[in-house]
Design a protein around this motif. Structure first.
Motif, PDB file in Angstrom:
ATOM      1  N   SER A  49     -47.415 -37.372 -11.701  1.00  0.00           N
ATOM      2  CA  SER A  49     -48.292 -38.426 -12.209  1.00  0.00           C
ATOM      3  C   SER A  49     -49.676 -38.352 -11.575  1.00  0.00           C
ATOM      4  CB  SER A  49     -47.668 -39.805 -11.938  1.00  0.00           C
ATOM      5  OG  SER A  49     -46.485 -39.973 -12.683  1.00  0.00           O
ATOM      6  N   ILE A  50     -49.746 -38.038 -10.278  1.00  0.00           N
ATOM      7  CA  ILE A  50     -51.041 -37.902  -9.596  1.00  0.00           C
ATOM      8  C   ILE A  50     -51.856 -36.776 -10.238  1.00  0.00           C
ATOM      9  CG2 ILE A  50     -52.172 -37.242  -7.432  1.00  0.00           C
ATOM     10  CD1 ILE A  50     -49.831 -38.641  -5.981  1.00  0.00           C
ATOM     11  N   ALA A  51     -51.206 -35.646 -10.472  1.00  0.00           N
ATOM     12  CA  ALA A  51     -51.898 -34.515 -11.099  1.00  0.00           C
ATOM     13  C   ALA A  51     -52.403 -34.902 -12.480  1.00  0.00           C
ATOM     14  CB  ALA A  51     -50.953 -33.313 -11.194  1.00  0.00           C
ATOM     15  N   SER A  52     -51.610 -35.653 -13.223  1.00  0.00           N
ATOM     16  CA  SER A  52     -52.000 -36.070 -14.566  1.00  0.00           C
ATOM     17  C   SER A  52     -53.192 -37.020 -14.539  1.00  0.00           C
ATOM     18  CB  SER A  52     -50.818 -36.740 -15.277  1.00  0.00           C
ATOM     19  OG  SER A  52     -49.759 -35.826 -15.454  1.00  0.00           O
ATOM     20  N   ILE A  53     -53.242 -37.900 -13.543  1.00  0.00           N
ATOM     21  CA  ILE A  53     -54.376 -38.824 -13.405  1.00  0.00           C
ATOM     22  C   ILE A  53     -55.676 -38.044 -13.212  1.00  0.00           C
ATOM     23  CG2 ILE A  53     -55.446 -40.548 -11.899  1.00  0.00           C
ATOM     24  CD1 ILE A  53     -52.634 -41.644 -11.366  1.00  0.00           C
ATOM     25  N   LEU A  54     -55.639 -37.048 -12.350  1.00  0.00           N
ATOM     26  CA  LEU A  54     -56.843 -36.261 -12.057  1.00  0.00           C
ATOM     27  C   LEU A  54     -57.369 -35.554 -13.301  1.00  0.00           C
ATOM     28  CD1 LEU A  54     -55.865 -34.690  -8.599  1.00  0.00           C
ATOM     29  CD2 LEU A  54     -57.524 -36.517  -9.020  1.00  0.00           C
ATOM     30  N   ALA A  56     -56.694 -36.263 -16.398  1.00  0.00           N
ATOM     31  CA  ALA A  56     -57.053 -37.247 -17.429  1.00  0.00           C
ATOM     32  C   ALA A  56     -58.465 -37.770 -17.206  1.00  0.00           C
ATOM     33  CB  ALA A  56     -56.051 -38.398 -17.427  1.00  0.00           C
ATOM     34  N   ILE A  57     -58.829 -37.968 -15.961  1.00  0.00           N
ATOM     35  CA  ILE A  57     -60.175 -38.446 -15.634  1.00  0.00           C
ATOM     36  C   ILE A  57     -61.226 -37.383 -15.949  1.00  0.00           C
ATOM     37  CG2 ILE A  57     -61.700 -39.129 -13.735  1.00  0.00           C
ATOM     38  CD1 ILE A  57     -59.224 -40.437 -12.422  1.00  0.00           C
ATOM     39  N   LEU A  58     -60.899 -36.123 -15.656  1.00  0.00           N
ATOM     40  CA  LEU A  58     -61.859 -35.028 -15.838  1.00  0.00           C
ATOM     41  C   LEU A  58     -61.984 -34.563 -17.286  1.00  0.00           C
ATOM     42  CD1 LEU A  58     -60.973 -32.809 -12.742  1.00  0.00           C
ATOM     43  CD2 LEU A  58     -63.072 -34.138 -13.062  1.00  0.00           C
ATOM     44  N   SER A  59     -60.918 -34.686 -18.071  1.00  0.00           N
ATOM     45  CA  SER A  59     -60.852 -34.069 -19.401  1.00  0.00           C
ATOM     46  C   SER A  59     -62.017 -34.394 -20.320  1.00  0.00           C
ATOM     47  CB  SER A  59     -59.529 -34.437 -20.090  1.00  0.00           C
ATOM     48  OG  SER A  59     -58.453 -33.798 -19.472  1.00  0.00           O
ATOM     49  N   PRO A  60     -62.297 -35.671 -20.599  1.00  0.00           N
ATOM     50  CA  PRO A  60     -63.363 -35.940 -21.577  1.00  0.00           C
ATOM     51  C   PRO A  60     -64.746 -35.519 -21.098  1.00  0.00           C
ATOM     52  CG  PRO A  60     -62.646 -37.979 -20.528  1.00  0.00           C
ATOM     53  CD  PRO A  60     -61.689 -36.903 -20.089  1.00  0.00           C
ATOM     54  N   VAL A  61     -64.999 -35.658 -19.798  1.00  0.00           N
ATOM     55  CA  VAL A  61     -66.303 -35.281 -19.248  1.00  0.00           C
ATOM     56  C   VAL A  61     -66.497 -33.769 -19.348  1.00  0.00           C
ATOM     57  CG1 VAL A  61     -67.795 -35.307 -17.224  1.00  0.00           C
ATOM     58  CG2 VAL A  61     -66.292 -37.256 -17.687  1.00  0.00           C
ATOM     59  N   LEU A 107     -53.006 -28.805  -7.412  1.00  0.00           N
ATOM     60  CA  LEU A 107     -54.118 -27.917  -7.757  1.00  0.00           C
ATOM     61  C   LEU A 107     -53.716 -26.910  -8.843  1.00  0.00           C
ATOM     62  CD1 LEU A 107     -55.649 -27.315  -4.211  1.00  0.00           C
ATOM     63  CD2 LEU A 107     -56.695 -28.571  -6.117  1.00  0.00           C
ATOM     64  N   THR A 108     -52.478 -26.409  -8.774  1.00  0.00           N
ATOM     65  CA  THR A 108     -52.019 -25.503  -9.848  1.00  0.00           C
ATOM     66  C   THR A 108     -51.944 -26.250 -11.167  1.00  0.00           C
ATOM     67  OG1 THR A 108     -49.625 -25.902  -9.610  1.00  0.00           O
ATOM     68  CG2 THR A 108     -50.583 -24.221  -8.198  1.00  0.00           C
ATOM     69  N   SER A 109     -51.459 -27.479 -11.106  1.00  0.00           N
ATOM     70  CA  SER A 109     -51.346 -28.299 -12.311  1.00  0.00           C
ATOM     71  C   SER A 109     -52.720 -28.613 -12.886  1.00  0.00           C
ATOM     72  CB  SER A 109     -50.597 -29.594 -11.987  1.00  0.00           C
ATOM     73  OG  SER A 109     -50.417 -30.378 -13.141  1.00  0.00           O
ATOM     74  N   LEU A 110     -53.675 -28.862 -11.991  1.00  0.00           N
ATOM     75  CA  LEU A 110     -55.052 -29.130 -12.412  1.00  0.00           C
ATOM     76  C   LEU A 110     -55.642 -27.894 -13.099  1.00  0.00           C
ATOM     77  CD1 LEU A 110     -57.205 -31.408 -12.200  1.00  0.00           C
ATOM     78  CD2 LEU A 110     -58.013 -30.297 -10.117  1.00  0.00           C
ATOM     79  N   GLY A 111     -55.401 -26.713 -12.516  1.00  0.00           N
ATOM     80  CA  GLY A 111     -55.888 -25.478 -13.121  1.00  0.00           C
ATOM     81  C   GLY A 111     -55.240 -25.194 -14.461  1.00  0.00           C
ATOM     82  N   PHE A 112     -53.927 -25.366 -14.528  1.00  0.00           N
ATOM     83  CA  PHE A 112     -53.171 -25.114 -15.765  1.00  0.00           C
ATOM     84  C   PHE A 112     -53.633 -26.051 -16.881  1.00  0.00           C
ATOM     85  CE2 PHE A 112     -49.464 -26.322 -18.398  1.00  0.00           C
ATOM     86  CZ  PHE A 112     -49.161 -25.090 -18.952  1.00  0.00           C
ATOM     87  N   ALA A 113     -53.671 -27.353 -16.588  1.00  0.00           N
ATOM     88  CA  ALA A 113     -54.042 -28.340 -17.601  1.00  0.00           C
ATOM     89  C   ALA A 113     -55.527 -28.246 -17.952  1.00  0.00           C
ATOM     90  CB  ALA A 113     -53.701 -29.748 -17.114  1.00  0.00           C
ATOM     91  N   GLY A 114     -56.380 -27.993 -16.937  1.00  0.00           N
ATOM     92  CA  GLY A 114     -57.808 -27.872 -17.194  1.00  0.00           C
ATOM     93  C   GLY A 114     -58.119 -26.692 -18.102  1.00  0.00           C
ATOM     94  N   ALA A 115     -57.506 -25.545 -17.835  1.00  0.00           N
ATOM     95  CA  ALA A 115     -57.715 -24.370 -18.689  1.00  0.00           C
ATOM     96  C   ALA A 115     -57.225 -24.641 -20.107  1.00  0.00           C
ATOM     97  CB  ALA A 115     -56.996 -23.157 -18.099  1.00  0.00           C
ATOM     98  N   ASN A 116     -56.152 -25.426 -20.231  1.00  0.00           N
ATOM     99  CA  ASN A 116     -55.595 -25.712 -21.548  1.00  0.00           C
ATOM    100  C   ASN A 116     -56.513 -26.571 -22.407  1.00  0.00           C
ATOM    101  OD1 ASN A 116     -53.320 -24.176 -21.516  1.00  0.00           O
ATOM    102  ND2 ASN A 116     -51.912 -25.844 -21.042  1.00  0.00           N
ATOM    103  N   ILE A 117     -57.346 -27.405 -21.775  1.00  0.00           N
ATOM    104  CA  ILE A 117     -58.321 -28.186 -22.550  1.00  0.00           C
ATOM    105  C   ILE A 117     -59.161 -27.239 -23.394  1.00  0.00           C
ATOM    106  CG2 ILE A 117     -60.369 -29.666 -22.446  1.00  0.00           C
ATOM    107  CD1 ILE A 117     -59.339 -30.738 -19.786  1.00  0.00           C
ATOM    108  N   PHE A 118     -59.677 -26.198 -22.742  1.00  0.00           N
ATOM    109  CA  PHE A 118     -60.592 -25.274 -23.401  1.00  0.00           C
ATOM    110  C   PHE A 118     -59.835 -24.252 -24.238  1.00  0.00           C
ATOM    111  CE2 PHE A 118     -62.249 -26.774 -19.328  1.00  0.00           C
ATOM    112  CZ  PHE A 118     -63.240 -27.604 -19.823  1.00  0.00           C
TER     113      PHE A 118
END
Length: 412
Positions: A49-54, A56-61, A107-118
Motif C-alpha cells: 500500500s505504501i508503494a502504491s501511495i507513492l 499514485a501521487i507521482l503518476s498524474p504529474v 523502490l522496485t515497485s516504484l520503478g516497475f509501476a512508474g515505467a508502466n505509466i509510460f
C-alpha cells in the motif's frame, strides 16, 4: 495479425517486466519476506500500500510533463532502470534487515509501476485504434508465457539450494533483473513517441496547469470518468489477488501439509494457462466487444474469491489458479486498450497518469483491507471475502458505460 517492428518491441517489454510481476510481486519476495519477518507474511500488504501511495501521487504529474515531445522515453528509461537496479539489489540485503528489504522492494515497485505509466501510454504510439485490443492482449499473453522461463529457472535454483535457504531466492532476484533488462532493449531502440504536446516555456508550471485543466474537464468526459471510477474498484481486487495470493495461501494452508514449492509450481503452470486465455480475450473482444469481455473477467474474479474462501488443500489452489488465470491477463489488457481508445492521443501520458493514479490508489485499499481483516479477525479466510465488494461495485459502475461503438469527443 502480423505485428509491426514497433508493436513487437512494445510487446517484448511485457515479456521482460512480467518476470518481475510473477517473481517479485507474487512469488519469491513474499516468501523471502516471510523468512526475514517470520510468520508475518501478510504484513507485506501494508508495504504494498505504501508503494502504491507513492506512485499514485507521482503518476498524474509525471504523465503530464511526459506529454511534451521527446520526454516520454526519458521518463520510461529512468523508472525502468530504477526498477531493475533495485530488483537485483534485493539479493544483497543482509539477513534479518527486513526494513531495508521493504525499502528496496518499494523502490522496485516504484520503478516497475512508474515505467508502466509510460509503457501503457506508448500503446497509442505503436498501433492503431483498430489493432489496440489485439496488441494489448498479445502483450499480456506473451508476457505470461515468456515469464515462465526466468521464473522456472529461479524455481529450479531455489529447489536445488533449498527452500529454506536464502541463496536460491537471491539468485532469483538477479535472474529476474537480468531478464527484465534484456527484453527492454528493443523497446528502447525501436519505440518512439509519435503523439505529443509541443515544447513550451516553463514546462513544469504549464504541465501543472494542464493537469489542473484536465482534472476539471475530465468530469465532462462521461465515458472516461465512469470508466475510471469503475476501474478504481475492480482493478483493486485484481491487483490485490496478484500481490497477496501467496501470503493468503501460506496463511490458510500453513502447517506440516503445506508445501511451498508445490504452490510455486502451480504459479508457474498458471502463467502457462494465462497465455491462451489472454489471446482468447482479445479475439472475443472483437466479436462481443471489450466491454462485455471485461464484465466476464470481473465476474470470474468474484467467483474466484468465493472459491478461495473454501480451499482446504493445495490441489484446490490449482483449480483456483486456473480460474484466476482465465481472466487476469484479459481484464488488464482490455482495460488498457479500452481506455487508450477513449482518450486524446496527444495527451496520452497525461490521461494515463490519471489511469494509473486511479489504479494505484485502488491498490492501496485491497492489500490494506486484507491485512487489517486478518489482524482484526485472526482468520485469513475472511480477508479474501473482504475484497468481493470491490469487484461488485466496479461491475455495477462499469455496466453503466456506453457501448464500445459509442465514441466521445475528447477534450484537447
Amino acid at each position: 495479425m502480423k505485428l509491426t517492428k514497433q508493436e513487437r518491441a512494445w510487446i517484448l517489454y511485457d515479456c521482460g517486466n512480467s518476470a518481475y510481476s510473477i517473481s517479485i510481486t507474487t512469488a519469491l519476495l513474499p516468501i523471502y519476506f516471510g523468512m526475514f519477518k517470520s510468520g508475518e507474511s501478510m504484513d507485506l500488504g501494508y508495504f504494498n500500500s505504501i508503494a502504491s501511495i507513492l506512485i499514485a501521487i507521482l503518476s498524474p504529474v509525471l504523465g503530464t510533463i511526459a506529454d511534451y515531445k521527446d520526454k516520454k522515453k526519458r521518463f520510461f528509461t529512468f523508472f525502468f532502470i530504477l526498477g531493475v537496479v533495485f530488483t537485483a539489489a534485493l539479493a544483497f540485503v543482509p539477513y534479518g534487515k527486513w526494513q531495508y528489504l521493504v525499502i528496496f522492494y518499494i523502490l522496485t515497485s516504484l520503478g516497475f509501476a512508474g515505467a508502466n505509466i509510460f509503457y501503457d501510454s506508448f500503446l497509442v504510439d505503436v498501433t492503431t485504434d483498430e489493432r489496440m485490443d489485439k496488441v494489448s492482449t498479445k502483450g499480456f499473453a506473451y508476457g505470461y508465457i515468456a515469464s515462465i522461463i526466468p521464473f522456472g529457472i529461479s524455481l529450479g535454483v531455489v529447489y536445488f539450494t533449498g527452500m529454506d535457504k536464502l541463496l536460491g531466492y537471491q539468485l532469483g532476484f538477479i535472474i529476474t533483473a537480468l531478464w527484465w533488462g534484456l527484453f527492454t532493449i528493443p523497446m528502447l531502440r525501436n519505440v518512439k513517441q509519435i503523439h505529443y504536446v509541443e515544447p513550451e516555456p516553463k514546462p513544469v508550471v504549464n504541465s501543472f496547469r494542464r493537469l489542473g485543466k484536465t482534472f476539471l474537464n475530465i468530469r465532462k468526459i462521461k465515458t472516461v470518468l465512469i470508466f475510471l471510477i469503475a476501474y478504481f474498484f475492480y482493478i483493486d481486487g485484481v491487483g490485490t489477488i496478484i500481490k497477496m495470493s501467496v501470503p493468503y495461501a501460506e496463511q490458510v494452508l500453513g502447517g506440516d501439509s503445506f508445501d511451498m514449492f508445490i504452490l510455486l509450481g502451480i504459479l508457474l503452470i498458471i502463467q502457462i494457462v494465462a497465455f491462451p486465455f489472454a489471446i482468447i480475450y482479445g479475439t472475443l473482444a472483437k466479436l462481443f466487444t471489450a466491454k462485455r469481455m471485461i464484465i466476464v473477467g470481473i465476474s470470474t474474479y468474484i467467483i474466484s474469491c468465493i472459491f478461495a474462501y473454501f480451499i482446504t488443500d493445495i490441489s484446490q489452489v490449482f483449480i483456483l489458479g486456473i480460474l484466476i488465470a482465465s481472466a487476469q491477463g484479459g481484464i488488464q489488457a482490455l482495460s488498457r486498450s479500452y481506455y487508450a481508445k477513449i482518450i486524446p492521443k496527444k495527451n496520452s501520458n497525461e490521461f494515463f497518469g490519471f489511469y494509473n493514479i486511479f489504479g494505484k490508489f485502488a491498490a492501496i485499499l485491497g492489500p490494506l483491507v486484507m491485512s487489517l481483516t486478518t489482524d482484526l479477525t485472526g482468520n485469513a479466510r475472511y480477508s479474501i471475502l473482504s475484497i468481493i465488494p470491490l469487484f461488485i461495485i466496479g461491475l455495477i459502475i462499469f455496466i453503466l458505460l456506453p457501448t464500445d461503438k459509442d465514441k466521445i469527443e475528447a477534450i484537447e
